[in-house]
Design a protein around this motif. Structure first.
Motif, PDB file in Angstrom:
ATOM      1  N   GLU A 170      24.261   0.886  47.986  1.00 20.34           N
ATOM      2  CA  GLU A 170      24.886   2.187  48.197  1.00 20.34           C
ATOM      3  C   GLU A 170      24.422   2.779  49.524  1.00 20.34           C
ATOM      4  O   GLU A 170      23.238   2.748  49.846  1.00 20.34           O
ATOM      5  CB  GLU A 170      24.497   3.102  47.037  1.00 20.34           C
ATOM      6  CG  GLU A 170      25.130   4.452  47.034  1.00 20.34           C
ATOM      7  CD  GLU A 170      24.763   5.273  45.815  1.00 20.34           C
ATOM      8  OE1 GLU A 170      24.980   6.490  45.879  1.00 20.34           O
ATOM      9  OE2 GLU A 170      24.263   4.710  44.816  1.00 20.34           O
ATOM     10  N   TYR A 227      26.518   0.331  55.473  1.00 18.59           N
ATOM     11  CA  TYR A 227      27.820   0.216  56.109  1.00 18.59           C
ATOM     12  C   TYR A 227      28.065  -1.233  56.516  1.00 18.59           C
ATOM     13  O   TYR A 227      27.259  -1.837  57.221  1.00 18.59           O
ATOM     14  CB  TYR A 227      27.913   1.108  57.343  1.00 18.59           C
ATOM     15  CG  TYR A 227      29.218   0.940  58.055  1.00 18.59           C
ATOM     16  CD1 TYR A 227      30.343   1.620  57.628  1.00 18.59           C
ATOM     17  CD2 TYR A 227      29.337   0.055  59.107  1.00 18.59           C
ATOM     18  CE1 TYR A 227      31.561   1.435  58.248  1.00 18.59           C
ATOM     19  CE2 TYR A 227      30.554  -0.140  59.739  1.00 18.59           C
ATOM     20  CZ  TYR A 227      31.660   0.557  59.308  1.00 18.59           C
ATOM     21  OH  TYR A 227      32.864   0.362  59.912  1.00 18.59           O
ATOM     22  N   ASN A 246      31.853  -4.010  56.680  1.00 15.82           N
ATOM     23  CA  ASN A 246      33.280  -4.068  56.336  1.00 15.82           C
ATOM     24  C   ASN A 246      33.628  -5.373  55.645  1.00 15.82           C
ATOM     25  O   ASN A 246      34.682  -5.927  55.867  1.00 15.82           O
ATOM     26  CB  ASN A 246      34.155  -3.840  57.576  1.00 15.82           C
ATOM     27  CG  ASN A 246      33.875  -4.863  58.659  1.00 15.82           C
ATOM     28  OD1 ASN A 246      33.061  -5.756  58.492  1.00 15.82           O
ATOM     29  ND2 ASN A 246      34.560  -4.736  59.779  1.00 15.82           N
ATOM     30  N   GLY A 254      36.572  -0.657  48.849  1.00 18.49           N
ATOM     31  CA  GLY A 254      36.608   0.712  49.375  1.00 18.49           C
ATOM     32  C   GLY A 254      36.119   0.772  50.814  1.00 18.49           C
ATOM     33  O   GLY A 254      36.770   1.349  51.685  1.00 18.49           O
ATOM     34  N   SER A 255      34.975   0.166  51.071  1.00 24.42           N
ATOM     35  CA  SER A 255      34.428   0.137  52.432  1.00 24.42           C
ATOM     36  C   SER A 255      35.292  -0.714  53.353  1.00 24.42           C
ATOM     37  O   SER A 255      35.473  -0.393  54.527  1.00 24.42           O
ATOM     38  CB  SER A 255      33.009  -0.428  52.414  1.00 24.42           C
ATOM     39  OG  SER A 255      32.162   0.406  51.684  1.00 24.42           O
ATOM     40  N   ALA A 285      38.614   1.566  53.800  1.00 23.17           N
ATOM     41  CA  ALA A 285      38.416   2.899  54.380  1.00 23.17           C
ATOM     42  C   ALA A 285      37.445   2.917  55.556  1.00 23.17           C
ATOM     43  O   ALA A 285      37.299   3.949  56.208  1.00 23.17           O
ATOM     44  CB  ALA A 285      37.939   3.861  53.298  1.00 23.17           C
ATOM     45  N   ASN A 286      36.747   1.800  55.787  1.00 25.70           N
ATOM     46  CA  ASN A 286      35.775   1.740  56.881  1.00 25.70           C
ATOM     47  C   ASN A 286      34.688   2.807  56.697  1.00 25.70           C
ATOM     48  O   ASN A 286      34.330   3.517  57.635  1.00 25.70           O
ATOM     49  CB  ASN A 286      36.492   1.890  58.226  1.00 25.70           C
ATOM     50  CG  ASN A 286      35.806   1.107  59.312  1.00 25.70           C
ATOM     51  OD1 ASN A 286      35.059   0.172  59.043  1.00 25.70           O
ATOM     52  ND2 ASN A 286      36.060   1.490  60.546  1.00 25.70           N
ATOM     53  N   LYS A 287      34.191   2.927  55.463  1.00 23.92           N
ATOM     54  CA  LYS A 287      33.176   3.919  55.084  1.00 23.92           C
ATOM     55  C   LYS A 287      31.959   3.206  54.505  1.00 23.92           C
ATOM     56  O   LYS A 287      32.039   2.044  54.109  1.00 23.92           O
ATOM     57  CB  LYS A 287      33.743   4.863  54.019  1.00 23.92           C
ATOM     58  CG  LYS A 287      34.977   5.606  54.422  1.00 23.92           C
ATOM     59  CD  LYS A 287      34.616   6.881  55.087  1.00 23.92           C
ATOM     60  CE  LYS A 287      35.887   7.665  55.390  1.00 23.92           C
ATOM     61  NZ  LYS A 287      35.683   8.770  56.221  1.00 23.92           N
ATOM     62  N   PRO A 288      30.834   3.923  54.389  1.00 23.78           N
ATOM     63  CA  PRO A 288      29.647   3.319  53.750  1.00 23.78           C
ATOM     64  C   PRO A 288      29.915   2.977  52.282  1.00 23.78           C
ATOM     65  O   PRO A 288      30.802   3.559  51.644  1.00 23.78           O
ATOM     66  CB  PRO A 288      28.589   4.412  53.863  1.00 23.78           C
ATOM     67  CG  PRO A 288      29.058   5.319  54.940  1.00 23.78           C
ATOM     68  CD  PRO A 288      30.567   5.254  54.915  1.00 23.78           C
ATOM     69  N   ARG A 289      29.121   2.063  51.753  1.00 21.86           N
ATOM     70  CA  ARG A 289      29.242   1.649  50.349  1.00 21.86           C
ATOM     71  C   ARG A 289      28.988   2.840  49.422  1.00 21.86           C
ATOM     72  O   ARG A 289      28.041   3.586  49.613  1.00 21.86           O
ATOM     73  CB  ARG A 289      28.235   0.552  50.020  1.00 21.86           C
ATOM     74  CG  ARG A 289      28.356  -0.689  50.872  1.00 21.86           C
ATOM     75  CD  ARG A 289      29.569  -1.472  50.485  1.00 21.86           C
ATOM     76  NE  ARG A 289      29.585  -2.762  51.177  1.00 21.86           N
ATOM     77  CZ  ARG A 289      30.658  -3.486  51.292  1.00 21.86           C
ATOM     78  NH1 ARG A 289      31.788  -3.084  50.773  1.00 21.86           N
ATOM     79  NH2 ARG A 289      30.610  -4.638  51.917  1.00 21.86           N
ATOM     80  N   SER A 290      29.825   2.980  48.411  1.00 21.73           N
ATOM     81  CA  SER A 290      29.666   4.080  47.457  1.00 21.73           C
ATOM     82  C   SER A 290      28.825   3.681  46.253  1.00 21.73           C
ATOM     83  O   SER A 290      28.397   4.540  45.494  1.00 21.73           O
ATOM     84  CB  SER A 290      31.033   4.580  46.987  1.00 21.73           C
ATOM     85  OG  SER A 290      31.737   3.535  46.334  1.00 21.73           O
TER      86      SER A 290
END
Length: 165
Positions: free
Chosen positions: A52, A55, A57, A90-91, A94-99
């Motif tokens: 979590e 970052y 991809n 998701g990452s 969305a190119n976002k950090p791991r949730s």
């Protein structure tokens, strides 16, 4: 995670042929994806596949083994991911950090695809990968809705059972 460089393409094809993720892919498309663009890794029991807040991809398709999904604040797993299912979408999208974090419950073999490798695939294969991700996400939503409905039903029945009990 350790790279699995010595896994024969034929063995990967055998595994892929059993997974719903690849059902819309022709044999040549599977071969192209598995042989040229995707990388395979092994993650030993107890190791994290992702954490979590990190970052990257990478999109991971579980080929064998079981993975539990957790959030740092929760003690119990949010769910289990099995062969043919995936994590990291998701990452990846969305190119976002791991949730969430993902922990190998058994030894896990996984297929890794990143955004750069996806962009190198033919348009037809790229669309099929995207369609398989969408289909897998839709199945996950249905599964979570069913779990939520059962949970709500159990909560409604609990006071009734206590009153009658």
């Amino acid at each position: 995670m350790l790279p699995l460089d010595k896994i024969p393409l034929l063995r990967l094809m055998e595994i892929a042929n059993r997974l719903d993720f690849f059902e819309q892919f022709s044999l040549d498309e599977r071969k192209s994806l598995l042989d040229e663009k995707a990388r395979c890794y092994i993650c030993k029991k107890g190791q994290h596949l992702q954490r979590e807040g990190e970052y990257d991809n990478n999109f991971f398709l579980i080929l064998s083994g079981q993975v539990s999904i957790k959030r740092a604040k929760d003690k119990t797993p949010l769910g289990q991911v099995n062969p043919g299912e995936f994590i990291g979408e998701g990452s990846f999208i969305a190119n976002k950090p791991r949730s969430t974090s993902a922990l190998a419950e058994t030894d896990v073999i996984l297929l890794c695809l990143d955004r750069e490798k996806l962009s190198q695939l033919s348009a037809k294969i790229r669309e099929k990968v995207k369609d398989a991700i969408i289909s897998g996400m839709a199945k996950r939503i249905v599964k979570l809705n069913d779990i939520n409905a059962r949970h709500q039903q159990n909560q409604r029945q609990a006071p009734e059972k206590a009153r009658l009990g």
